[in-house]
Scaffold this active site. Structure first.
Site, PDB file in Angstrom:
ATOM      1  N   HIS A  18       0.865  -1.193   0.000  1.00  0.00           N
ATOM      2  CA  HIS A  18       0.000   0.000   0.000  1.00  0.00           C
ATOM      3  C   HIS A  18       0.892   1.230   0.000  1.00  0.00           C
ATOM      4  CE1 HIS A  18      -3.624  -2.380   0.957  1.00  0.00           C
ATOM      5  NE2 HIS A  18      -2.781  -3.109   1.667  1.00  0.00           N
ATOM      6  N   LYS A 102      -8.154  -6.741  -7.688  1.00  0.00           N
ATOM      7  CA  LYS A 102      -8.217  -7.065  -6.265  1.00  0.00           C
ATOM      8  C   LYS A 102      -9.654  -7.217  -5.800  1.00  0.00           C
ATOM      9  CE  LYS A 102      -6.760  -7.326  -2.005  1.00  0.00           C
ATOM     10  NZ  LYS A 102      -5.504  -7.347  -1.285  1.00  0.00           N
ATOM     11  N   ASP A 250       2.416  -6.445   2.578  1.00  0.00           N
ATOM     12  CA  ASP A 250       1.213  -5.744   3.045  1.00  0.00           C
ATOM     13  C   ASP A 250       1.589  -4.518   3.876  1.00  0.00           C
ATOM     14  OD1 ASP A 250      -1.482  -5.149   3.344  1.00  0.00           O
ATOM     15  OD2 ASP A 250      -1.753  -6.498   5.052  1.00  0.00           O
TER      16      ASP A 250
END
Ligand SMILES: NC(=O)N[C@@H](CC(=O)O)C(=O)O
Ligand SMILES: [Zn+2]
Ligand SMILES: [Zn+2]
Length: 346
Positions: A18, A102, A250
């Site tokens: 991210h 996603k 992540d």
């Protein structure tokens, strides 16, 4: 004379990242670009990245945020909603704007409010993806309020994933950030089209890290860390040489004050010391010889991309992780804050 243990491997990639947007993007992207050649960039911005033009513009903002001379390559993804258009998916993939899509079950995690309410709503899209060979990346948790949060991943396997794999055997699936023994077994037993990523935190911590001695918001992410037997199963899988399992941090930066509050955000910012964190686990497991496959070979193979030509070197020497990092004006607490890790990036 003392000799330092070193490990030289092909430059790794991060298959789940991210990077956020605007000022925070400028603050965090250099950490990922310093460690990795490429990263799969998640589309859960506000508003989410749901079309070709939006994803292309976001990619340009990422490139503009990188330090001068960086050759980091952001690999973009599309955010699926109940109303995703099949033609848009096919066009964006054909044009190379995004390389995967996603699936966030609606309300499963940070930035998933526009996610999919019922997987059957996107079956036409998934059929197209299966046909064109486009990977589906999944946040694998049910959102049913009756299901305990520690069971949401295992229940997702039973209620959704098993059926999906049976219905679409040729669909290429990455089960992201797995956290349970059930997920590890599912992936190990699956065919060539099912892969998984594992984060550093789920290899290092169990749920005690969040709850013993006081509530610790910086250990909170989704899927939430589980009990110890699950952590051990993940460590076993990560170091098992299963070629469908690979590195995906992540890294999920949130401002310190938004985590240290009555209703703190889910997400752990692990990009600054990600490789140091992972290699420590492989060292502890006596599996340094398997680290390159996990970090640098298995991901490209699954995504059908070339491996990186350049190398990096890690050395067994202590590195101190700061308590907090100023990311272009936003204070963010990194994973392992205040700890000393045994390995560093040379
Ligand atoms: N992992 C997290 O806890 N948070 C992620 C979202 C996600 O990957 O589920 C985020 O965007 O903050
Ligand atoms: Zn997720
Ligand atoms: Zn994520």
């Amino acid at each position: 004379m003392t000799t330092t243990t070193t490990l030289t491997i092909r430059r790794p990639d991060d298959w789940h990242t991210h990077l956020r947007d605007k000022d925070v993007l400028v603050g965090v992207a250099p950490y990922t670009a310093r460690q990795f050649a490429r990263a799969i960039v998640m589309p859960n911005l506000s508003p989410p990245m749901t079309d070709v033009a939006g994803v292309a513009a976001y990619r340009d903002r990422i490139l503009a945020a990188l330090p001068a001379g960086s050759d980091f390559n952001p690999l973009m993804t599309l955010y699926l909603t109940d109303s995703t258009d099949t033609a848009e998916v096919e066009r964006g993939f054909a044009e190379g704007v995004f390389i995967a899509a996603k699936l966030y079950p609606a309300h499963a995690t940070t930035g998933s409010a526009h996610g999919v309410t019922d997987i059957r709503n996107i079956y036409p899209v998934l059929e197209v993806m299966q046909r064109i060979g486009m990977p589906l990346l999944i946040h694998g948790e049910v959102t049913d309020s009756h299901v305990d949060i520690f069971d949401r991943e295992a229940v997702f396997i039973d209620r959704t994933l098993t059926r999906l794999v049976a219905d679409m055997p040729e669909l290429r699936i990455v089960f992201e950030h797995i956290t349970t023994e059930e997920a590890a077994q599912f992936v190990q037993g699956a065919g060539p089209n099912v892969a998984a990523t594992i984060t550093p935190q789920h290899l290092h911590i169990n749920r005690n890290a969040m709850l013993v001695g006081g509530i610790r918001p910086h250990a909170f992410c989704l899927p939430v860390a589980k009990r110890e037997k699950h952590r051990l199963a993940l460590r076993k899988l990560a170091t098992s040489n299963c070629e469908r399992v690979f590195l995906g941090t992540d890294t999920a930066p949130h401002a310190k004050h938004l985590k240290e509050t009555a209703c703190g955000c889910a997400g752990i910012f692990n990009a600054p010391f990600a490789l140091e964190s992972y290699v420590t686990v492989f060292d502890e497991e006596g599996a340094l010889d398997r680290f390159e496959a996990f970090a640098s070979l298995n991901g490209p193979a699954f995504y059908r991309m070339p491996v990186n030509e350049s190398t990096i070197t890690l050395e067994k020497a202590p590195v101190e992780v700061p308590e907090v990092l100023d990311c272009n004006g936003t204070l963010i607490v990194p994973f392992h804050a205040g700890e000393t890790l045994a390995w560093r990036l040379a």
